[in-house]
Design a protein around this motif. Structure first.
Motif, PDB file in Angstrom:
ATOM      1  N   LEU A   1       2.272  -6.404  -6.964  1.00  0.00           N
ATOM      2  CA  LEU A   1       0.871  -6.113  -6.703  1.00  0.00           C
ATOM      3  C   LEU A   1       0.012  -7.344  -6.420  1.00  0.00           C
ATOM      4  O   LEU A   1      -1.196  -7.214  -6.269  1.00  0.00           O
ATOM      5  CB  LEU A   1       0.276  -5.335  -7.880  1.00  0.00           C
ATOM      6  CG  LEU A   1       0.877  -3.954  -8.091  1.00  0.00           C
ATOM      7  CD1 LEU A   1       0.380  -3.353  -9.395  1.00  0.00           C
ATOM      8  CD2 LEU A   1       0.554  -3.050  -6.931  1.00  0.00           C
ATOM      9  N   LYS A   2       0.618  -8.526  -6.335  1.00  0.00           N
ATOM     10  CA  LYS A   2      -0.163  -9.720  -6.029  1.00  0.00           C
ATOM     11  C   LYS A   2      -0.691  -9.649  -4.601  1.00  0.00           C
ATOM     12  O   LYS A   2      -0.149  -8.948  -3.760  1.00  0.00           O
ATOM     13  CB  LYS A   2       0.698 -10.987  -6.163  1.00  0.00           C
ATOM     14  CG  LYS A   2       1.050 -11.353  -7.575  1.00  0.00           C
ATOM     15  CD  LYS A   2       1.712 -12.708  -7.645  1.00  0.00           C
ATOM     16  CE  LYS A   2       3.033 -12.811  -6.962  1.00  0.00           C
ATOM     17  NZ  LYS A   2       4.121 -12.053  -7.494  1.00  0.00           N
ATOM     18  N   GLU A   3      -1.748 -10.441  -4.340  1.00  0.00           N
ATOM     19  CA  GLU A   3      -2.244 -10.591  -2.973  1.00  0.00           C
ATOM     20  C   GLU A   3      -1.111 -11.080  -2.095  1.00  0.00           C
ATOM     21  O   GLU A   3      -0.255 -11.850  -2.545  1.00  0.00           O
ATOM     22  CB  GLU A   3      -3.381 -11.618  -2.934  1.00  0.00           C
ATOM     23  CG  GLU A   3      -4.638 -11.189  -3.645  1.00  0.00           C
ATOM     24  CD  GLU A   3      -5.481 -10.262  -2.792  1.00  0.00           C
ATOM     25  OE1 GLU A   3      -5.199 -10.078  -1.596  1.00  0.00           O
ATOM     26  OE2 GLU A   3      -6.434  -9.701  -3.356  1.00  0.00           O
ATOM     27  N   SER A   4      -1.102 -10.693  -0.844  1.00  0.00           N
ATOM     28  CA  SER A   4      -0.037 -11.127   0.061  1.00  0.00           C
ATOM     29  C   SER A   4      -0.055 -12.644   0.236  1.00  0.00           C
ATOM     30  O   SER A   4       0.981 -13.255   0.480  1.00  0.00           O
ATOM     31  CB  SER A   4      -0.154 -10.420   1.407  1.00  0.00           C
ATOM     32  OG  SER A   4      -1.419 -10.636   1.979  1.00  0.00           O
ATOM     33  N   ALA A   5      -1.198 -13.271   0.074  1.00  0.00           N
ATOM     34  CA  ALA A   5      -1.283 -14.736   0.163  1.00  0.00           C
ATOM     35  C   ALA A   5      -0.512 -15.413  -0.963  1.00  0.00           C
ATOM     36  O   ALA A   5      -0.137 -16.579  -0.851  1.00  0.00           O
ATOM     37  CB  ALA A   5      -2.740 -15.183   0.135  1.00  0.00           C
ATOM     38  N   HIS A   6      -0.258 -14.684  -2.037  1.00  0.00           N
ATOM     39  CA  HIS A   6       0.502 -15.223  -3.176  1.00  0.00           C
ATOM     40  C   HIS A   6       1.921 -14.682  -3.190  1.00  0.00           C
ATOM     41  O   HIS A   6       2.603 -14.710  -4.217  1.00  0.00           O
ATOM     42  CB  HIS A   6      -0.197 -14.896  -4.490  1.00  0.00           C
ATOM     43  CG  HIS A   6      -1.526 -15.569  -4.644  1.00  0.00           C
ATOM     44  ND1 HIS A   6      -1.662 -16.904  -4.893  1.00  0.00           N
ATOM     45  CD2 HIS A   6      -2.780 -15.077  -4.535  1.00  0.00           C
ATOM     46  CE1 HIS A   6      -2.938 -17.213  -4.955  1.00  0.00           C
ATOM     47  NE2 HIS A   6      -3.643 -16.110  -4.725  1.00  0.00           N
ATOM     48  N   GLY A   7       2.375 -14.124  -2.071  1.00  0.00           N
ATOM     49  CA  GLY A   7       3.745 -13.642  -1.974  1.00  0.00           C
ATOM     50  C   GLY A   7       3.952 -12.207  -2.419  1.00  0.00           C
ATOM     51  O   GLY A   7       5.078 -11.747  -2.527  1.00  0.00           O
ATOM     52  N   GLY A   8       2.865 -11.485  -2.653  1.00  0.00           N
ATOM     53  CA  GLY A   8       2.996 -10.102  -3.089  1.00  0.00           C
ATOM     54  C   GLY A   8       2.849  -9.122  -1.949  1.00  0.00           C
ATOM     55  O   GLY A   8       2.818  -9.490  -0.772  1.00  0.00           O
ATOM     56  N   MET A   9       2.761  -7.848  -2.321  1.00  0.00           N
ATOM     57  CA  MET A   9       2.614  -6.774  -1.332  1.00  0.00           C
ATOM     58  C   MET A   9       1.155  -6.384  -1.159  1.00  0.00           C
ATOM     59  O   MET A   9       0.839  -5.478  -0.407  1.00  0.00           O
ATOM     60  CB  MET A   9       3.418  -5.560  -1.781  1.00  0.00           C
ATOM     61  CG  MET A   9       4.893  -5.821  -1.881  1.00  0.00           C
ATOM     62  SD  MET A   9       5.688  -4.417  -2.687  1.00  0.00           S
ATOM     63  CE  MET A   9       7.391  -4.920  -2.567  1.00  0.00           C
ATOM     64  N   GLY A  10       0.278  -7.045  -1.905  1.00  0.00           N
ATOM     65  CA  GLY A  10      -1.139  -6.729  -1.833  1.00  0.00           C
ATOM     66  C   GLY A  10      -1.557  -5.813  -2.959  1.00  0.00           C
ATOM     67  O   GLY A  10      -0.744  -5.084  -3.511  1.00  0.00           O
ATOM     68  N   PRO A  11      -2.837  -5.846  -3.314  1.00  0.00           N
ATOM     69  CA  PRO A  11      -3.308  -5.072  -4.462  1.00  0.00           C
ATOM     70  C   PRO A  11      -3.634  -3.618  -4.154  1.00  0.00           C
ATOM     71  O   PRO A  11      -3.990  -2.874  -5.025  1.00  0.00           O
ATOM     72  CB  PRO A  11      -4.570  -5.824  -4.875  1.00  0.00           C
ATOM     73  CG  PRO A  11      -5.098  -6.357  -3.587  1.00  0.00           C
ATOM     74  CD  PRO A  11      -3.872  -6.719  -2.769  1.00  0.00           C
ATOM     75  N   HIS A  12      -3.523  -3.207  -2.898  1.00  0.00           N
ATOM     76  CA  HIS A  12      -3.873  -1.840  -2.535  1.00  0.00           C
ATOM     77  C   HIS A  12      -2.616  -1.051  -2.193  1.00  0.00           C
ATOM     78  O   HIS A  12      -1.653  -1.600  -1.676  1.00  0.00           O
ATOM     79  CB  HIS A  12      -4.824  -1.828  -1.328  1.00  0.00           C
ATOM     80  CG  HIS A  12      -6.042  -2.658  -1.542  1.00  0.00           C
ATOM     81  ND1 HIS A  12      -7.058  -2.261  -2.381  1.00  0.00           N
ATOM     82  CD2 HIS A  12      -6.386  -3.860  -1.062  1.00  0.00           C
ATOM     83  CE1 HIS A  12      -7.986  -3.194  -2.395  1.00  0.00           C
ATOM     84  NE2 HIS A  12      -7.602  -4.177  -1.601  1.00  0.00           N
ATOM     85  N   GLY A  13      -2.651   0.227  -2.464  1.00  0.00           N
ATOM     86  CA  GLY A  13      -1.496   1.052  -2.143  1.00  0.00           C
ATOM     87  C   GLY A  13      -1.891   2.500  -2.025  1.00  0.00           C
ATOM     88  O   GLY A  13      -3.011   2.893  -2.345  1.00  0.00           O
ATOM     89  N   LEU A  14      -0.955   3.269  -1.559  1.00  0.00           N
ATOM     90  CA  LEU A  14      -1.156   4.695  -1.389  1.00  0.00           C
ATOM     91  C   LEU A  14       0.147   5.379  -1.775  1.00  0.00           C
ATOM     92  O   LEU A  14       1.218   4.969  -1.334  1.00  0.00           O
ATOM     93  CB  LEU A  14      -1.499   4.985   0.077  1.00  0.00           C
ATOM     94  CG  LEU A  14      -1.708   6.428   0.485  1.00  0.00           C
ATOM     95  CD1 LEU A  14      -2.961   6.999  -0.192  1.00  0.00           C
ATOM     96  CD2 LEU A  14      -1.868   6.513   1.999  1.00  0.00           C
ATOM     97  N   VAL A  15       0.042   6.381  -2.612  1.00  0.00           N
ATOM     98  CA  VAL A  15       1.218   7.147  -3.013  1.00  0.00           C
ATOM     99  C   VAL A  15       1.103   8.511  -2.358  1.00  0.00           C
ATOM    100  O   VAL A  15       0.145   9.239  -2.587  1.00  0.00           O
ATOM    101  CB  VAL A  15       1.308   7.288  -4.555  1.00  0.00           C
ATOM    102  CG1 VAL A  15       2.510   8.117  -4.945  1.00  0.00           C
ATOM    103  CG2 VAL A  15       1.348   5.919  -5.206  1.00  0.00           C
ATOM    104  N   VAL A  16       2.066   8.837  -1.507  1.00  0.00           N
ATOM    105  CA  VAL A  16       2.026  10.080  -0.746  1.00  0.00           C
ATOM    106  C   VAL A  16       3.337  10.827  -0.947  1.00  0.00           C
ATOM    107  O   VAL A  16       4.390  10.213  -1.001  1.00  0.00           O
ATOM    108  CB  VAL A  16       1.842   9.781   0.762  1.00  0.00           C
ATOM    109  CG1 VAL A  16       1.829  11.061   1.565  1.00  0.00           C
ATOM    110  CG2 VAL A  16       0.574   8.986   1.001  1.00  0.00           C
TER     111      VAL A  16
END
Length: 158
Positions: A115-130
């Motif tokens: 869940l880290k920011e993409s700038a820190h090597g993560g996938m970003g803090p936002h998501g969607l569960v569908v």
């Protein structure tokens, strides 16, 4: 495909009419023509080549990901009640910060959400569960919260 022009939206930029003989005519092109019909399976092959997601043989099988994977398997412990929180709540490196195992993939590998920011090597803090009803959305979110709470010291998380 509509049965009648009266079922069309108010504004139509192009109309394709397909005759009983398979001929095709565009409103903007007076001469009829014939569509090239690709062989069976070609469109699926092209879609897979263009897609970044590749299916493995295990994914194609009928038993794909239908097995239930419980919290002990995700945590990597036999009994969650015996989880050593002083060990699991230890400070983490930036790479491991906010990385949460959420399941097991088709080949048995751990599926991790970062869940880290993409700038820190993560996938970003936002998501969607569908997903469809009963597909496991709520279970995935419960797993995420359970794993995160077992891996993160509540006094140090913000």
């Amino acid at each position: 495909m509509l049965d009648s022009p009266r079922n069309e939206p108010e504004s139509v930029q192009e109309r394709i009419q397909i005759g009983d003989d398979g001929s095709v005519q565009l409103a903007s092109r007076p001469a009829p023509f014939t569509l090239d019909v690709p062989p069976a399976g070609l469109t699926t092959t092209i879609a897979r080549v263009l897609s970044s997601l590749r299916l493995t043989l295990e994914d194609v099988g009928d038993d794909g990901l239908t097995d239930t994977v419980g919290l002990p398997e995700i945590l990597g412990v036999a009994d969650p009640a015996r989880l050593d929180l002083s060990r699991s709540w230890r400070p983490r490196s930036l790479r491991d910060l906010l990385r949460v195992p959420i399941g097991v993939g088709a080949t048995g590998n751990t599926v991790v959400l970062d869940l880290k920011e993409s700038a820190h090597g993560g996938m970003g803090p936002h998501g969607l569960v569908v997903g469809a009803t009963g597909s496991g959305k709520s279970e995935m979110l419960r797993t995420l919260v359970s794993r995160w709470s077992s891996a993160t010291d509540p006094t140090g998380s913000r």
